[in-house]
Design a protein around this motif. Structure first.
Motif, mmCIF file in Angstrom:
data_model
loop_
_atom_site.group_PDB
_atom_site.id
_atom_site.type_symbol
_atom_site.label_atom_id
_atom_site.label_comp_id
_atom_site.label_asym_id
_atom_site.label_seq_id
_atom_site.Cartn_x
_atom_site.Cartn_y
_atom_site.Cartn_z
ATOM 1 N N UNK A 142 -40.333 26.554 -9.695
ATOM 2 C CA UNK A 142 -40.928 27.222 -10.850
ATOM 3 C C UNK A 142 -41.904 28.279 -10.371
ATOM 4 N N UNK A 143 -41.991 29.365 -11.125
ATOM 5 C CA UNK A 143 -42.959 30.425 -10.864
ATOM 6 C C UNK A 143 -43.611 30.803 -12.184
ATOM 7 N N UNK A 144 -44.948 30.833 -12.187
ATOM 8 C CA UNK A 144 -45.704 31.197 -13.376
ATOM 9 C C UNK A 144 -46.320 32.577 -13.190
ATOM 10 N N UNK A 155 -24.183 36.717 -10.898
ATOM 11 C CA UNK A 155 -25.055 35.999 -11.837
ATOM 12 C C UNK A 155 -26.327 35.577 -11.114
ATOM 13 N N UNK A 156 -27.435 35.726 -11.787
ATOM 14 C CA UNK A 156 -28.705 35.341 -11.179
ATOM 15 C C UNK A 156 -28.780 33.822 -11.042
ATOM 16 N N UNK A 157 -29.336 33.334 -9.901
ATOM 17 C CA UNK A 157 -29.450 31.882 -9.716
ATOM 18 C C UNK A 157 -30.627 31.298 -10.462
ATOM 19 N N UNK A 158 -31.394 32.131 -11.122
ATOM 20 C CA UNK A 158 -32.579 31.653 -11.814
ATOM 21 C C UNK A 158 -32.472 31.936 -13.293
ATOM 22 N N UNK A 179 -37.182 33.522 -7.199
ATOM 23 C CA UNK A 179 -37.914 33.655 -8.450
ATOM 24 C C UNK A 179 -38.891 34.824 -8.398
ATOM 25 N N UNK A 180 -39.597 34.951 -7.283
ATOM 26 C CA UNK A 180 -40.524 36.067 -7.137
ATOM 27 C C UNK A 180 -39.772 37.390 -7.171
ATOM 28 N N UNK A 181 -38.587 37.402 -6.590
ATOM 29 C CA UNK A 181 -37.777 38.617 -6.614
ATOM 30 C C UNK A 181 -37.458 39.074 -8.026
ATOM 31 N N UNK A 182 -37.279 38.121 -8.950
ATOM 32 C CA UNK A 182 -37.017 38.499 -10.345
ATOM 33 C C UNK A 182 -38.226 39.197 -10.965
ATOM 34 N N UNK A 183 -39.418 38.696 -10.649
ATOM 35 C CA UNK A 183 -40.628 39.347 -11.164
ATOM 36 C C UNK A 183 -40.766 40.743 -10.568
ATOM 37 N N UNK A 229 -36.009 26.829 1.240
ATOM 38 C CA UNK A 229 -34.626 27.139 0.873
ATOM 39 C C UNK A 229 -34.500 28.474 0.147
ATOM 40 N N UNK A 230 -35.605 29.204 0.065
ATOM 41 C CA UNK A 230 -35.556 30.525 -0.556
ATOM 42 C C UNK A 230 -35.673 30.533 -2.069
#
Length: 198
Positions: A73-75, A1-4, A141-145, A135-136
């Motif tokens: 958060x990542x926008x 499961x994704x942590x984000x 989050x960037x990895x999801x993008x 803490x990564x």
């Protein structure tokens, strides 16, 4: 499961307020915001409203990623996003008052260098709660993008406003895209960063 979790565009009013405050706190001492709003007290007052515009803009394009606890958060904006520039300018003018001219200067310089060729995601801001930095969370989050962009076969663009931001994008496979974007009057520099799809 994704942590984000991608929470936009169903962000509640309280979520928008929380994320705007998180971004404001994280960028309070950033060279870009210090240049834009030199007075420290006024910067504290104005930045939450400034970032609220960005949160709402990204949410309108399903471009807000946050951890379940709201500590990071990542926008971003997806390929093809075309915000209403006049409405945005009015929103920023309301949020920043007389300091909107400094933002307009930044935006003009960014627009001159923004790539207009290949389709790409545009990552605008990322923030992590102070006691959870290193803490990564942002990398996750960037990895999801990046995963989304790679699946679509499109690039990702960002502008780093600090050495730490540049280092984070380099770790994710970004490379510099041309030279720095210097702000006038001995202001800070923005570093255009680009990542081709993989």
């Amino acid at each position: 499961m994704s942590p984000t979790t991608s929470t936009s565009p169903q962000l509640s009013r309280s979520q928008i307020t929380h994320l705007s405050a998180l971004l404001a706190s994280s960028f309070h001492d950033d060279g870009l915001t210090r240049w834009m709003i030199p007075d420290e007290r006024l910067r504290s007052e104005l930045l939450p409203g400034f970032f609220r515009v960005f949160v709402e803009l990204s949410a309108a394009y399903d471009g807000v990623l946050t951890t379940p606890d709201g500590d990071a958060v990542l926008l971003f904006l997806p390929p093809g996003a075309e915000p209403d520039e006049e409405a945005l300018d009015a929103a920023f003018a309301e949020a920043l008052g007389e300091h909107v001219d400094a933002l307009r200067t930044i935006a003009h310089l960014q627009a001159e260098r923004h790539p207009h060729g290949p389709p790409h995601y545009y990552v605008s801001f990322g923030a992590v709660r102070a006691d959870r930095q290193q803490s990564g969370l942002i990398s996750g989050l960037l990895g999801e993008v990046l995963t989304r962009a790679d699946a679509e076969g499109v690039a990702v663009y960002a502008e780093a406003s600090s050495p730490g931001g540049e280092a984070a994008t380099r770790r994710a496979g970004f490379e510099r895209l041309g030279g720095d974007i210097p702000l006038p009057k001995s202001g800070p520099t923005l570093r255009p960063m680009w990542r081709d799809p993989r």
